[in-house]
Design an enzyme around this catalytic site. Structure first.
Site, short mmCIF file in Angstrom:
data_model
loop_
_atom_site.label_atom_id
_atom_site.label_comp_id
_atom_site.label_asym_id
_atom_site.label_seq_id
_atom_site.Cartn_x
_atom_site.Cartn_y
_atom_site.Cartn_z
N SER A 131 0.79 -1.23 0.00
CA SER A 131 0.00 0.00 0.00
C SER A 131 0.82 1.28 0.00
O SER A 131 0.29 2.34 -0.32
CB SER A 131 -0.97 0.02 1.19
N LYS A 135 0.94 4.55 6.76
CA LYS A 135 0.26 5.39 5.76
C LYS A 135 0.84 6.80 5.79
O LYS A 135 1.61 7.16 6.66
CB LYS A 135 -1.25 5.47 6.04
#
Length: 188
Positions: free
Chosen positions: A38, A109
């Protein structure tokens, strides 16, 4: 008798060292490893990172663009015991005792929005407060679009993976409470 005293002395020293090590990892610095795709192309699967936990310990607000680790379980209150349970050694000990693996709730993230920001996802891009973000770090243009305008609540951040088309992030779980921001990447 002397052997027992010597063994107890060593045992105490090892316990103090282990407690000190765990304390440093829980409150100051923590090595971690990327799990998944990701954050490509910035970070890669199995890449090792060093995380500063000082911001979490002193409840600092991260900045735009910071790469952070977060607890994605936004539907529950986070407590001090969670910080200890997330420590890698304790996590594996608990896994061995419980015999089951809890779902991966720790994510890496990038911070995209802070409290009060409005976010829109259109034309393959993220718009913050009406302005298109220039994001040279993303892997490819985002296929995700939404007519919803999201306002980041007070004491929250909005996070996304750099590989927007292969990331489960705030678009799906909502904004992340600041106490769920566990640390910030120092270096890779």
């Amino acid at each position: 008798m002397k052997v027992i005293r010597e063994g107890l002395s060593w045992g105490k020293a090892l316990l103090v060292a282990a407690a000190f090590s765990i304390g440093i990892n829980v409150f100051v610095f923590q090595p971690t490893k990327v799990a998944g795709l990701s954050m490509e192309p910035t970070l890669h699967d199995s890449q090792r990172l060093m995380i500063s936990k000082i911001g979490h310990t002193f409840k600092e607000v991260p900045s735009y663009g910071d790469i952070v680790i977060v607890d994605s379980r936004v539907d529950r209150e986070r407590q001090l015991v969670d910080d200890f349970q997330d420590h890698i050694i304790i996590h594996f000990l608990l896994k061995a005792v419980k015999g089951t693996e809890e779902g991966r709730h720790i994510w890496i993230k990038r911070v995209i929005g802070l409290a009060g920001d409005t976010l829109e996802f259109k034309d393959g891009h993220v718009y913050r407060n009406g302005e298109k973000l220039e994001e040279p770090y993303i892997k490819e243009e985002m296929s995700y679009e939404s007519s919803e305008v999201i306002t980041v609540p007070v004491d929250h951040v909005f996070v996304m993976g750099d590989n927007r088309n292969n990331s489960v992030d705030s678009r799906f779980v909502g904004s992340i409470p600041l106490d769920h921001v566990l640390g910030k990447m120092l270096f890779q």
